[in-house]
Design a protein around this motif. Structure first.
Motif, PDB file in Angstrom:
ATOM      1  N   VAL A  25      69.686  27.542  14.934  1.00  0.00           N
ATOM      2  CA  VAL A  25      69.862  28.994  14.890  1.00  0.00           C
ATOM      3  C   VAL A  25      69.887  29.419  13.428  1.00  0.00           C
ATOM      4  O   VAL A  25      70.799  29.069  12.706  1.00  0.00           O
ATOM      5  CB  VAL A  25      71.163  29.400  15.601  1.00  0.00           C
ATOM      6  N   GLY A  26      68.904  30.128  13.020  1.00  0.00           N
ATOM      7  CA  GLY A  26      68.819  30.532  11.629  1.00  0.00           C
ATOM      8  C   GLY A  26      67.949  29.584  10.847  1.00  0.00           C
ATOM      9  O   GLY A  26      67.395  28.678  11.429  1.00  0.00           O
ATOM     10  N   HIS A  29      67.426  34.720  12.096  1.00  0.00           N
ATOM     11  CA  HIS A  29      67.635  34.902  13.533  1.00  0.00           C
ATOM     12  C   HIS A  29      68.102  36.339  13.731  1.00  0.00           C
ATOM     13  O   HIS A  29      68.884  36.847  12.927  1.00  0.00           O
ATOM     14  CB  HIS A  29      68.689  33.899  14.013  1.00  0.00           C
ATOM     15  N   PRO A  30      67.633  36.994  14.792  1.00  0.00           N
ATOM     16  CA  PRO A  30      67.991  38.409  14.968  1.00  0.00           C
ATOM     17  C   PRO A  30      69.490  38.691  14.976  1.00  0.00           C
ATOM     18  O   PRO A  30      69.914  39.785  14.620  1.00  0.00           O
ATOM     19  CB  PRO A  30      67.391  38.769  16.322  1.00  0.00           C
ATOM     20  N   SER A  31      70.311  37.722  15.403  1.00  0.00           N
ATOM     21  CA  SER A  31      71.752  38.021  15.464  1.00  0.00           C
ATOM     22  C   SER A  31      72.487  37.684  14.206  1.00  0.00           C
ATOM     23  O   SER A  31      73.676  37.898  14.147  1.00  0.00           O
ATOM     24  CB  SER A  31      72.455  37.216  16.527  1.00  0.00           C
ATOM     25  N   LEU A 133      75.480  44.617  19.500  1.00  0.00           N
ATOM     26  CA  LEU A 133      74.147  44.015  19.508  1.00  0.00           C
ATOM     27  C   LEU A 133      74.206  42.579  20.006  1.00  0.00           C
ATOM     28  O   LEU A 133      73.349  42.134  20.749  1.00  0.00           O
ATOM     29  CB  LEU A 133      73.540  44.051  18.108  1.00  0.00           C
ATOM     30  N   GLU A 134      75.225  41.848  19.562  1.00  0.00           N
ATOM     31  CA  GLU A 134      75.336  40.445  19.973  1.00  0.00           C
ATOM     32  C   GLU A 134      75.521  40.353  21.482  1.00  0.00           C
ATOM     33  O   GLU A 134      75.074  39.415  22.117  1.00  0.00           O
ATOM     34  CB  GLU A 134      76.519  39.763  19.292  1.00  0.00           C
ATOM     35  N   ALA A 135      76.219  41.347  22.047  1.00  0.00           N
ATOM     36  CA  ALA A 135      76.507  41.299  23.476  1.00  0.00           C
ATOM     37  C   ALA A 135      75.410  41.964  24.297  1.00  0.00           C
ATOM     38  O   ALA A 135      75.527  42.075  25.499  1.00  0.00           O
ATOM     39  CB  ALA A 135      77.850  41.960  23.756  1.00  0.00           C
ATOM     40  N   GLY A 136      74.345  42.422  23.637  1.00  0.00           N
ATOM     41  CA  GLY A 136      73.265  43.056  24.379  1.00  0.00           C
ATOM     42  C   GLY A 136      73.505  44.515  24.680  1.00  0.00           C
ATOM     43  O   GLY A 136      72.815  45.116  25.473  1.00  0.00           O
ATOM     44  N   ILE A 138      72.944  47.821  23.295  1.00  0.00           N
ATOM     45  CA  ILE A 138      72.106  48.244  22.180  1.00  0.00           C
ATOM     46  C   ILE A 138      72.462  49.617  21.641  1.00  0.00           C
ATOM     47  O   ILE A 138      71.926  50.037  20.631  1.00  0.00           O
ATOM     48  CB  ILE A 138      70.608  48.218  22.562  1.00  0.00           C
ATOM     49  N   ALA A 379      75.069  31.410  25.104  1.00  0.00           N
ATOM     50  CA  ALA A 379      75.229  32.863  25.034  1.00  0.00           C
ATOM     51  C   ALA A 379      76.567  33.247  24.414  1.00  0.00           C
ATOM     52  O   ALA A 379      76.675  34.274  23.755  1.00  0.00           O
ATOM     53  CB  ALA A 379      75.121  33.467  26.434  1.00  0.00           C
ATOM     54  N   ASP A 380      77.585  32.391  24.619  1.00  0.00           N
ATOM     55  CA  ASP A 380      78.901  32.697  24.070  1.00  0.00           C
ATOM     56  C   ASP A 380      78.927  32.553  22.553  1.00  0.00           C
ATOM     57  O   ASP A 380      79.680  33.244  21.880  1.00  0.00           O
ATOM     58  CB  ASP A 380      79.959  31.762  24.659  1.00  0.00           C
ATOM     59  N   PHE A 382      77.057  33.591  20.301  1.00  0.00           N
ATOM     60  CA  PHE A 382      76.772  34.791  19.523  1.00  0.00           C
ATOM     61  C   PHE A 382      77.884  35.815  19.653  1.00  0.00           C
ATOM     62  O   PHE A 382      78.189  36.522  18.704  1.00  0.00           O
ATOM     63  CB  PHE A 382      75.411  35.347  19.933  1.00  0.00           C
TER      64      PHE A 382
END
Lengths: 397, 377
Positions: A25-26, A29-31, A133-136, A138, A379-380, A382
């Motif tokens: 990750v990275g 990365h978008p998050s 954002l991390e949790a979707g 938006i 998923a957690d 992020f």
């Protein structure tokens, strides 16, 4: 590094020939707010190990500071903690004042407090949007930035800059706030109080969010203390510790505010602690405004930049370029938005520090990730990362 | 026969053109609607009110450089977006949009629709599998699990109106509220089934809060991380078409299709006729030349009604996207298997009970299920 023979043995016991997967990750990365690499070893989606790899944003700030004047140090350090740059200004100023024995007027101390609390709110607002954002979710980020904007305008009114203010200087603050500042501040506070209620609807009242954050990424208080957690992360784990109350600086011993403490140290607790902190900061700001109103701005009441004799005292140029700080060591710590932000300065005399070190809470929090994510799903990761509120600029300096 | 084929071709071309335009403007609509929720303005620079934005987006997508990962399975990699895209379009060809305005009206349309909605998932799965990227792969895996789980809820929800009407033909089902077999008591099962369908459809088309195959904050962009240029654009196209098709099906199955209720003896269905003075609506059934006029007025009004109803559902989808956070993968599975599937089974059971008992309750005639093979004339 496992040997190939070991690897084969492992596979022989596993008829399906399943393999552990490693996600990188990275660094992009978008998050991720800024470059950092997380090596995530997982069994499918189940995380077994997270190894943060830092250094992508290393700029050698501490080394640079050793060759710069204190004013320049403040400017550099505020670029490490860019969401609340006033903290760096305060740290450098307080260090200089302690070494040089400069007294700061009470009024200037209140003004500094006001700006520090304002920065805390602005930083937390940014965190709130990021978490969305991390949790979707938006929409949250736009709502957060909308409330944040008037706050940035206030700081611009105060100092001419929105992020890196340089308004807190050794000896006091650079100048009196203009008259319209207080009106704007009152409007900002009123709006934010209302907005925070709406913000709760996005997350606290949302079943999906509560399911995603409750008992996720739990951090127990012993582990948190042993690994140097501080600030909201520490308090969410049930440790009642806040530098503003326990080691008061400025005028924090003269305001009343409560320190929110969590119970389980999960994502939801960290979220709620930060939300409550914003409300408490608003109340501190109101108390600051009241205190400032009762202290007349006498000449130099705002402090004004400390100057060495012989300087022209004009308004151009760096205000404390010529200041001579005696040799000595100082450690100043503040309760920053992310935790204990400390600055250790070694002076050998002269206009700049011989050595300077920043104690950044994010560095400690980033390395809690492994403990926090183990056994949870990809998923957690992020959401947990979002709940820690890590500032990469502070991790890599 | 040749005329028939020509007619079908012409209709097909019209469908594709209309669908592509609709897709383009749905993206515009979604961006505008989201920006209203988010205190922004949205695209308003290209053309009046930003109306040319979709064209600019399309041109940009086409002109982008095509990249194919070296390790990708080239055939599958190239086929995947085509599957996604064409399945969604074929889905649309099944749906009548107005009285006598349709490409096909198959007697087994519901089955074909369900088949196609699963087929669309193959595009996603193959895309993720062939890209040789871990994020894409994880997105594909999630997509498989999600589609399998939510297809059950979707199918069961569709069974309820099918059982009530006793037909698999979409126009028959669209007539559900006017069918002989209709009884208001059916609303007790039909409305929950409608909600169940919308939730499952949201998951099936992978939209927030069920957008786990893409999941920007976790999997970069999930299954289409490695896609670029027009191939990339085909996935959102498929997604939007799939979403619209799901909404259109929901309109037919639960909202009375392209028909409007009759109030006080006036059938609102032919409202264009009422406004412009369609002879049919004013003087009753006509003959000769006037039949054509009244039929086209009827076609127009029903089509507009249908589009309005579908847009309403699409706006609900957009509204939910703007306000909800994303489910976690295991919670999504639990929700599908432990909540939606049992709910669907209960609804189907209740619907069956109603259908059997309805003649005794004084309702419509007992419906019998007839699935005949489609024989082209």
């Amino acid at each position: 590094m496992t040997r190939i023979s070991d690897r084969r043995l492992e596979l022989r016991h596993d008829p399906l020939l399943t393999e552990k997967v490693v996600y990188s990750v990275g660094p992009q990365h978008p998050s991720l707010p800024a470059p950092v690499r997380l090596v995530v070893q997982a069994d499918g989606e189940l995380i077994e190990r997270v190894t943060p790899e830092i250094g992508y944003l290393h700029r050698g700030v501490e080394q640079l500071c050793a060759r710069r004047s204190y004013a320049q140090c403040a400017a550099l350090l505020s670029r490490c903690e860019w969401l609340a740059g006033a903290n760096a200004d305060y740290l450098v100023s307080a260090a200089v004042e302690q070494l040089a024995g400069i007294e700061v007027s009470v009024r200037a101390q209140w003004l500094r407090m006001l700006v520090l609390e304002l920065s805390r709110i602005l930083s937390h607002l940014f965190w709130w949007g990021q978490l969305g954002l991390e949790a979707g979710q938006i929409t949250a980020v736009f709502w957060a930035l909308r409330e944040r904007e008037p706050g940035l305008d206030l700081l611009e009114l105060l100092s001419g800059h929105r992020w890196h203010h340089g308004w807190i200087v050794p000896g006091g603050v650079r100048r009196e706030p203009p008259a319209e500042f207080y009106g704007g501040l009152a409007r900002f506070s009123g709006r934010l109080r209302e907005a925070l209620e709406h913000f709760e609807e996005f997350f606290s009242d949302n079943a999906i969010w509560v399911n995603r954050s409750e008992l996720i990424g739990t951090l127990n208080s012993d582990y948190a203390q042993a690994h140097g957690a501080s600030g909201p992360v520490l308090r969410a784990s049930g440790v009642d510790h806040d530098l503003r109350r326990d080691a008061p600086y400025l005028q924090y011993d003269r305001v009343s505010f409560s320190v929110p403490v969590g119970e389980y140290g999960d994502v939801l607790d960290r979220y709620q602690v930060r939300m409550e902190e914003m409300r408490q900061s608003l109340s501190i700001i109101a108390q600051c405004v009241e205190a400032i109103a009762h202290l007349a701005p006498t000449t130099g009441g705002a402090g004004g930049p400390a100057r060495s004799a012989g300087e022209d005292g004009g308004h151009g140029g760096s205000p404390h370029q010529g200041i001579e700080v005696p040799a000595g060591e100082a450690y100043i710590a503040v309760e920053g938005p992310r935790g204990e932000l400390g600055l250790s300065v070694v002076s050998e005399g002269g206009p700049g520090p011989a050595r300077l070190h920043l104690r950044s809470p994010s560095l400690y929090h980033l390395h809690l990730l492994d403990e926090l994510c183990r056994g949870y799903l990809l998923a957690d990761l992020f959401v947990i990362l979002g709940s820690l509120d890590i500032m990469i600029g502070e991790v890599d300096r | 026969m040749p005329q028939d084929i020509l007619l079908i071709l012409v209709r097909g071309v019209i469908l594709v053109v209309v669908c592509l335009t609709a897709f383009a403007y749905l993206t515009y609509l979604e961006r505008r609607v989201l920006s209203w929720f988010q205190w922004r303005v949205g695209p308003n620079r290209v053309g009046p009110w930003g109306l040319f934005q979709p064209i600019a987006d399309g041109v940009k997508a086409i002109l982008k450089q095509e990249l194919i990962p070296r390790r990708a399975d080239k055939v599958l990699y190239l086929i995947a977006p085509i599957i996604s895209f064409s399945a969604a379009f074929t889905m649309f060809s099944l749906i009548p949009v107005g009285e006598r305005v349709f490409l096909t009206d198959l007697p087994i349309a519901v089955l074909v629709f369900l088949g196609l909605s699963s087929l669309a998932a193959y595009g996603v799965i193959l895309a993720g599998w062939s890209s040789q990227n871990r994020y894409s792969f994880m997105g594909a895996l999630r997509s498989i699990a999600q589609v399998i789980s939510y297809e059950l809820g979707l199918g069961l929800a569709l069974m309820v109106p099918v059982m009530i009407v006793g037909s698999l033909k979409i126009t028959d089902i669209g007539n559900i509220y006017r069918a002989e077999t209709w009884h208001p008591a059916y609303l007790f099962v039909l409305l929950p089934a409608g909600v169940l369908f919308l939730v499952s459809a949201m998951a099936e088309t992978a939209r927030i809060p069920f957008d786990l195959p893409e999941c920007e904050s976790e999997l970069v962009t999930g299954f289409h991380t490695e896609y670029s240029s027009l191939k990339y654009a085909m996935f959102p196209m498929g997604e939007y078409m799939g979403m619209s098709a799901m909404c259109a099906i929901a309109v037919h199955f639960f909202l009375g299709g392209y028909l409007l209720p009759a109030i006080g003896g006036v059938d609102l269905t032919n409202w264009v006729g009422l406004i412009v003075g369609n002879p049919d609506a004013v003087w009753g059934p006509q003959e000769g030349y006037w039949t054509v006029v009244s039929l086209s007025a009827l076609g127009l009004s029903t089509t507009l009604t249908f589009v309005a109803k579908t847009l309403f559902l699409i706006l609900i989808f957009m509204w939910i996207r703007a306000t909800e956070p994303r489910f976690r993968y295991d919670q999504l599975m639990q929700f599908g298997w432990k909540v939606l599937l049992p709910a669907g089974l209960v609804l189907v059971f209740l619907a069956a009970l109603f259908v059997v008992l309805m003649p005794d309750l004084g309702g419509g005639a007992q419906s019998t299920m007839e699935v005949s093979m489609y024989v082209p004339r």
